[in-house]
Design a protein around this motif. Structure first.
Motif, PDB file in Angstrom:
ATOM      1  N   ILE A  79       1.124  95.856 -84.378  1.00 41.51           N
ATOM      2  CA  ILE A  79       0.377  96.122 -83.144  1.00 41.51           C
ATOM      3  C   ILE A  79       0.878  97.445 -82.585  1.00 41.51           C
ATOM      4  O   ILE A  79       2.091  97.659 -82.495  1.00 41.51           O
ATOM      5  CB  ILE A  79       0.588  94.978 -82.125  1.00 41.51           C
ATOM      6  CG1 ILE A  79      -0.191  93.734 -82.565  1.00 41.51           C
ATOM      7  CG2 ILE A  79       0.176  95.414 -80.718  1.00 41.51           C
ATOM      8  CD1 ILE A  79      -0.119  92.572 -81.592  1.00 41.51           C
ATOM      9  N   SER A  80      -0.035  98.309 -82.238  1.00 37.79           N
ATOM     10  CA  SER A  80       0.363  99.600 -81.682  1.00 37.79           C
ATOM     11  C   SER A  80       0.077  99.634 -80.183  1.00 37.79           C
ATOM     12  O   SER A  80      -0.363  98.646 -79.607  1.00 37.79           O
ATOM     13  CB  SER A  80      -0.402 100.730 -82.356  1.00 37.79           C
ATOM     14  OG  SER A  80      -1.700 100.805 -81.801  1.00 37.79           O
ATOM     15  N   GLU A  81       0.296 100.806 -79.572  1.00 34.70           N
ATOM     16  CA  GLU A  81       0.074 100.894 -78.123  1.00 34.70           C
ATOM     17  C   GLU A  81      -1.397 100.815 -77.760  1.00 34.70           C
ATOM     18  O   GLU A  81      -1.751 100.882 -76.588  1.00 34.70           O
ATOM     19  CB  GLU A  81       0.720 102.150 -77.550  1.00 34.70           C
ATOM     20  CG  GLU A  81       0.269 103.423 -78.178  1.00 34.70           C
ATOM     21  CD  GLU A  81       1.427 104.426 -78.312  1.00 34.70           C
ATOM     22  OE1 GLU A  81       2.585 104.005 -78.399  1.00 34.70           O
ATOM     23  OE2 GLU A  81       1.157 105.629 -78.317  1.00 34.70           O
ATOM     24  N   ARG A  82      -2.258 100.625 -78.759  1.00 35.10           N
ATOM     25  CA  ARG A  82      -3.642 100.285 -78.445  1.00 35.10           C
ATOM     26  C   ARG A  82      -3.717  99.014 -77.606  1.00 35.10           C
ATOM     27  O   ARG A  82      -4.703  98.791 -76.905  1.00 35.10           O
ATOM     28  CB  ARG A  82      -4.432 100.075 -79.735  1.00 35.10           C
ATOM     29  CG  ARG A  82      -4.841 101.369 -80.382  1.00 35.10           C
ATOM     30  CD  ARG A  82      -5.738 101.104 -81.565  1.00 35.10           C
ATOM     31  NE  ARG A  82      -6.334 102.321 -82.076  1.00 35.10           N
ATOM     32  CZ  ARG A  82      -7.349 102.354 -82.926  1.00 35.10           C
ATOM     33  NH1 ARG A  82      -7.866 101.217 -83.359  1.00 35.10           N
ATOM     34  NH2 ARG A  82      -7.838 103.491 -83.360  1.00 35.10           N
ATOM     35  N   CYS A  83      -2.674  98.158 -77.684  1.00 38.06           N
ATOM     36  CA  CYS A  83      -2.690  96.958 -76.829  1.00 38.06           C
ATOM     37  C   CYS A  83      -2.646  97.366 -75.358  1.00 38.06           C
ATOM     38  O   CYS A  83      -3.232  96.688 -74.514  1.00 38.06           O
ATOM     39  CB  CYS A  83      -1.564  95.984 -77.190  1.00 38.06           C
ATOM     40  SG  CYS A  83       0.110  96.617 -77.012  1.00 38.06           S
ATOM     41  N   VAL A  84      -1.976  98.479 -75.064  1.00 36.68           N
ATOM     42  CA  VAL A  84      -1.954  98.980 -73.682  1.00 36.68           C
ATOM     43  C   VAL A  84      -3.335  99.543 -73.325  1.00 36.68           C
ATOM     44  O   VAL A  84      -3.881  99.265 -72.249  1.00 36.68           O
ATOM     45  CB  VAL A  84      -0.866 100.060 -73.496  1.00 36.68           C
ATOM     46  CG1 VAL A  84      -0.846 100.561 -72.055  1.00 36.68           C
ATOM     47  CG2 VAL A  84       0.502  99.532 -73.910  1.00 36.68           C
ATOM     48  N   ALA A  85      -3.909 100.293 -74.260  1.00 35.63           N
ATOM     49  CA  ALA A  85      -5.255 100.841 -74.045  1.00 35.63           C
ATOM     50  C   ALA A  85      -6.258  99.710 -73.806  1.00 35.63           C
ATOM     51  O   ALA A  85      -7.156  99.828 -72.965  1.00 35.63           O
ATOM     52  CB  ALA A  85      -5.681 101.682 -75.249  1.00 35.63           C
ATOM     53  N   ALA A  86      -6.093  98.605 -74.529  1.00 35.37           N
ATOM     54  CA  ALA A  86      -7.025  97.484 -74.388  1.00 35.37           C
ATOM     55  C   ALA A  86      -6.949  96.888 -72.985  1.00 35.37           C
ATOM     56  O   ALA A  86      -7.969  96.593 -72.366  1.00 35.37           O
ATOM     57  CB  ALA A  86      -6.728  96.408 -75.444  1.00 35.37           C
ATOM     58  N   VAL A  87      -5.728  96.712 -72.476  1.00 36.37           N
ATOM     59  CA  VAL A  87      -5.562  96.160 -71.129  1.00 36.37           C
ATOM     60  C   VAL A  87      -6.264  97.063 -70.110  1.00 36.37           C
ATOM     61  O   VAL A  87      -6.964  96.589 -69.210  1.00 36.37           O
ATOM     62  CB  VAL A  87      -4.064  96.008 -70.774  1.00 36.37           C
ATOM     63  CG1 VAL A  87      -3.876  95.679 -69.299  1.00 36.37           C
ATOM     64  CG2 VAL A  87      -3.425  94.934 -71.645  1.00 36.37           C
ATOM     65  N   ILE A  88      -6.081  98.359 -70.284  1.00 33.99           N
ATOM     66  CA  ILE A  88      -6.693  99.322 -69.362  1.00 33.99           C
ATOM     67  C   ILE A  88      -8.221  99.265 -69.454  1.00 33.99           C
ATOM     68  O   ILE A  88      -8.920  99.155 -68.448  1.00 33.99           O
ATOM     69  CB  ILE A  88      -6.206 100.749 -69.689  1.00 33.99           C
ATOM     70  CG1 ILE A  88      -4.700 100.848 -69.417  1.00 33.99           C
ATOM     71  CG2 ILE A  88      -6.982 101.802 -68.884  1.00 33.99           C
ATOM     72  CD1 ILE A  88      -4.049 102.107 -69.959  1.00 33.99           C
ATOM     73  N   ALA A  89      -8.729  99.317 -70.686  1.00 32.22           N
ATOM     74  CA  ALA A  89     -10.171  99.452 -70.902  1.00 32.22           C
ATOM     75  C   ALA A  89     -10.931  98.167 -70.613  1.00 32.22           C
ATOM     76  O   ALA A  89     -12.019  98.194 -70.039  1.00 32.22           O
ATOM     77  CB  ALA A  89     -10.443  99.908 -72.331  1.00 32.22           C
ATOM     78  N   VAL A  90     -10.364  97.039 -70.997  1.00 38.68           N
ATOM     79  CA  VAL A  90     -11.079  95.765 -70.849  1.00 38.68           C
ATOM     80  C   VAL A  90     -11.196  95.358 -69.380  1.00 38.68           C
ATOM     81  O   VAL A  90     -12.229  94.853 -68.946  1.00 38.68           O
ATOM     82  CB  VAL A  90     -10.375  94.661 -71.673  1.00 38.68           C
ATOM     83  CG1 VAL A  90     -10.864  93.267 -71.273  1.00 38.68           C
ATOM     84  CG2 VAL A  90     -10.589  94.893 -73.166  1.00 38.68           C
ATOM     85  N   HIS A  91     -10.124  95.580 -68.603  1.00 37.52           N
ATOM     86  CA  HIS A  91     -10.115  95.046 -67.235  1.00 37.52           C
ATOM     87  C   HIS A  91     -10.484  96.051 -66.145  1.00 37.52           C
ATOM     88  O   HIS A  91     -10.851  95.635 -65.054  1.00 37.52           O
ATOM     89  CB  HIS A  91      -8.735  94.467 -66.926  1.00 37.52           C
ATOM     90  CG  HIS A  91      -8.317  93.376 -67.847  1.00 37.52           C
ATOM     91  ND1 HIS A  91      -9.041  92.222 -67.992  1.00 37.52           N
ATOM     92  CD2 HIS A  91      -7.259  93.268 -68.702  1.00 37.52           C
ATOM     93  CE1 HIS A  91      -8.441  91.436 -68.874  1.00 37.52           C
ATOM     94  NE2 HIS A  91      -7.363  92.053 -69.332  1.00 37.52           N
ATOM     95  N   GLY A  92     -10.346  97.336 -66.428  1.00 36.82           N
ATOM     96  CA  GLY A  92     -10.544  98.344 -65.375  1.00 36.82           C
ATOM     97  C   GLY A  92     -11.951  98.310 -64.782  1.00 36.82           C
ATOM     98  O   GLY A  92     -12.881  97.760 -65.386  1.00 36.82           O
TER      99      GLY A  92
END
Lengths: 509, 509
Positions: A269-282
């Motif tokens: 798992i890469s820092e795309r998990c951080v990007a996902a949190v930002i993109a999915v919920h923002g």
């Protein structure tokens, strides 16, 4: 510390979330996640707020791995060319994107050293030394490290970068094929729990042959959906079998004294998990963070102005609340800065703080304070006793998480478009009617184009054989995510009618 | 997982600690700290046990920094050649040891990229962007990252390496020189608290002119003593003044609207802090760890043999103790493996577990168990009630720490040799007597040689001017650590009689 700098940009207003690409760039900057102005292409600087969020996210991942028998280790960044080149299929997948260290000081190095693009070829020569007997198995190790890809495509922070600063890679070795297969399932379950904690929805598919990890027998992947309907791969799990074991000669002596190759898996798992949190919920106001990964979970804003006669009383009540929440291990900030309340609301909404508590002079009189939940911007009153406030904060943070998760999954499921044979046939029939002379292959192309059009709305779920899937990819530029990992229904390919499994297809990041 | 492999080597017996170099190599291997067999010179693999210890040590450092107004960030590994080369004095100090990335995929890079040897030149171009006004100051940031040095000297794990896997570097910027000077003192205090928590003794000195960090105005350093009497530098703190600010144009607008350069400091600690814990406390039986950084704080060893009729009773009591300690947040292992108790003692002593609890059938009858403290190998009995055991474990771990610290400081202070003018004069007079015709410089050389000889026992503390210090360095190959950072006495140089400060000199790692 950089708030003043970024606040300047705020005047412009955040782009709407519909315009995802602009919104994403702006939010990274305004919420102080990363600064992309570092003078090397495709790398960026994690700012304090972003770094805290990243740490909270990775500490969930670490605890899930630690609790399931994984041990954290750390391997070197530099991989000698000879090791990297050993596994033929593997290197074919990476050779074009490897950064090479060729000089040390004033000297040319005898052996060029690769910056790890991933660590199979760093770790497996050591497994060769570490594993002797079946008693040494299973081995389950992981590390969280920076890895490098010489991306020639358009880069995008946290999503497609040259330095992935936080790649979590796990590597396991087992005595039997069954044990390794079982580990693949365990890894899928761990990742499901991880993304559930982030309230990030996903589908789990087995990637098609042509999209497997270089050197793997099977690749299973997690994808989530970005607001623009494109998917983003957020995790992968690979069944390696004994392919790398044969290359790196990783063997063990079994109970009967026979020497055998280990069976391996790896998953990352890469820092795309951080990007996902930002993109999915923002949303249009900025970040929206699940409480567990919010660097600030509660912000207290005193609604006072400098000449207010009750100013000191309000501030003292706010301080009490702050201390009580702090004692309860809730990450709380009392914003008693000189800014106007409206500016504070704007700032903390941008940073995705799940819960805001407002206390003003009137509230002291009525004995209430105002709670505002970030995810839905709803307001309600809570009795102004520290005990009740702390209790209600806990309850509200738990509720916020549940609602964010339910909302995210609802939006996600709404963007999964199931195409039945009837739908595609109807469409293709329409097409036939308008052009009676069209042959089958033209009609096939219509079906493929229809699917391509549907993909603008999200992920398309359709019965399609791998061959037609590949044709779809070539015609529309879309990606075949793969077949569902859990429970596979059989059906007829909507194009060629051959019996096949369901397929998920989408435009991807 | 690698215990079987390493256990094989155990048969040989650990080299005595007197033979420090061999002892150190063996202990890293047997206690499973790092594996040095990775196929690149000067880098190594952190094994699970070593990694846990490293994490515990760095979490102390992180919490000390977080609690004193520092914020964690993360900057890229790669630094463009142009930035690295900007500060002339700085690059002179590093140019010979930089690793260069010159290729990406199949292409030569336009601009060679350095693997950071330290991050001033990565961070300061961003400070240029982040700092606008005095309201942005002070900035106190830190990161824990891998840094690289192309070492051509003999490498030694954790001490002199090509990849420093965990360099904690802090960087601060201030509005005034006084604020920056004050930060230097704050950093010294933070580092004192850090090494105190590790029970590692140190002296703090200001490095001589010729041994400052490249580009710094002043360098203050922490040194500890290795068992062989050599010192190891374990931390440095640099006052940068406005030197880098001028190079990278880092300015701010003060209250009066004037543009000024910031004043900077930086300070770092590498994984030598892990090496120090190992080297300072270890003994002929292996590691000895301060409880706070021990991956396993308590090991419970049931003293039973397979045919023991009370075996199950003993194991169940041990499990209860394990659960109670676990609930009390103590890192405990119940070693119920099939090995003999003696083999278990050997293994856990090697790993430096601070406290062993032994429970056998006889103990159940007497209602006592045996506590064995690792640092002094003393035994005593404790009542076998979970409550008493948990209480006594806490008390004992606290006592172990205090005793380890006192012992380490006692040994350290015993190895600081103060040379008075009388001592050196007497020695030089002896020398004069034997050779009446000798001129002053011969006599000076005698004094320097005497000091050189004394250094075999540790750190020599002597009044000496910088010029004679440099001569000492050249004659004996020893290092001038510097003048004490706290409180400087004045005296006369034992060589040239000029007024000067005290100097610490030693052989170094």
């Amino acid at each position: 510390m950089t708030s003043d700098v970024n606040a300047g940009a705020a005047a412009k207003g955040l782009p709407r979330r519909d315009d995802f690409s602009d919104w994403y760039s702006e939010i990274l900057w305004r919420a102080e996640i990363v600064d992309t102005r570092y003078p090397v292409k495709g790398v960026c600087v994690w700012q304090p707020f972003g770094f805290k969020m990243r740490s909270l996210i990775y500490s969930i991942l670490r605890s899930l791995l630690d609790d399931s028998g994984h041990e954290e280790v750390l391997f070197p960044l530099l991989i000698p060319r000879s090791e990297l080149m050993k596994e033929e299929e593997h290197i074919k997948g990476f050779e074009g994107e490897v950064f090479w260290v060729t000089r040390g000081g004033y000297e040319e190095l005898d052996v060029p050293l690769a910056l790890r693009p991933t660590s199979e070829t760093a770790i497996y020569p050591m497994l060769n030394l570490w594993i002797r007997s079946h008693r040494d198995l299973p081995i389950r190790i992981y590390q969280v490290v920076n890895v490098f890809r010489y991306e020639t495509k358009h880069t995008r922070p946290l999503i497609r970068v040259r330095e992935i600063t936080s790649f979590k890679e796990a590597h396991t070795a087992h005595a039997s094929r069954e044990d390794a297969e079982e580990q693949v399932h365990v890894a899928v379950e761990i990742y499901k729990r991880f993304f559930d904690r982030l309230a990030v929805p996903y589908i789990v598919t087995e990637r098609p042959e042509w999209d497997k990890f270089p050197g793997a027998e099977r690749t299973i992947a997690f994808d989530t959906l970005m607001p623009d309907g494109r998917t983003m791969q957020i995790a992968t799990i690979h069944m390696l079998g004994d392919k790398f074991a044969r290359t790196f000669d990783i063997t063990f002596e079994d109970c009967d004294g026979n020497r055998k190759f280990v069976q391996q898996t790896c998953y990352g798992i890469s820092e795309r998990c951080v990007a996902a949190v930002i993109a999915v919920h923002g949303d249009d106001h900025g970040l929206v963070l699940p409480p567990e990964v919010a660097p600030v979970q509660v912000v207290i804003v005193p609604i006072v102005f400098s000449r207010d006669e009750m100013r000191d009383d309000v501030l003292s009540v706010c301080s009490e609340l702050r201390d009580a929440l702090d004692d309860a291990n809730i990450r709380v900030v009392l914003d008693d800065s000189d800014e106007r309340p409206g500016a504070k609301f704007y700032k903390w909404e941008m940073k995705g703080v799940p819960l805001r508590i407002e206390v003003g002079p009137r509230d002291l009189k009525t004995g209430k304070c105002v709670f505002v939940t970030r995810h839905d911007l709803n307001k309600f009153h809570v009795n102004l006793s520290t005990e009740e406030v702390v209790g209600m904060v806990r309850k509200t943070l738990a509720r916020i998480y549940e609602e964010m998760k339910a909302n995210a999954w609802r939006r996600f499921n709404d963007m999964i478009i199931s195409l039945s044979a009837e739908t595609t046939a109807a469409s293709s029939a329409e097409s036939d009617a308008s052009d009676a002379s069209s042959d089958t292959s033209a009609s096939d192309e219509d079906v493929l184009s229809l699917i391509g059009a549907k993909m603008r709305g999200g992920i398309v779920n359709v019965f399609m054989c791998p061959k037609c899937g590949k044709a779809l990819k070539e015609l529309t530029g879309a990606s075949v995510l793969g077949t569902p990992f859990d429970g596979r229904k059989k059906g007829k390919c909507v194009v060629c009618s051959q019996e096949c499994a369901e397929l998920y297809v989408a435009r991807t990041y």
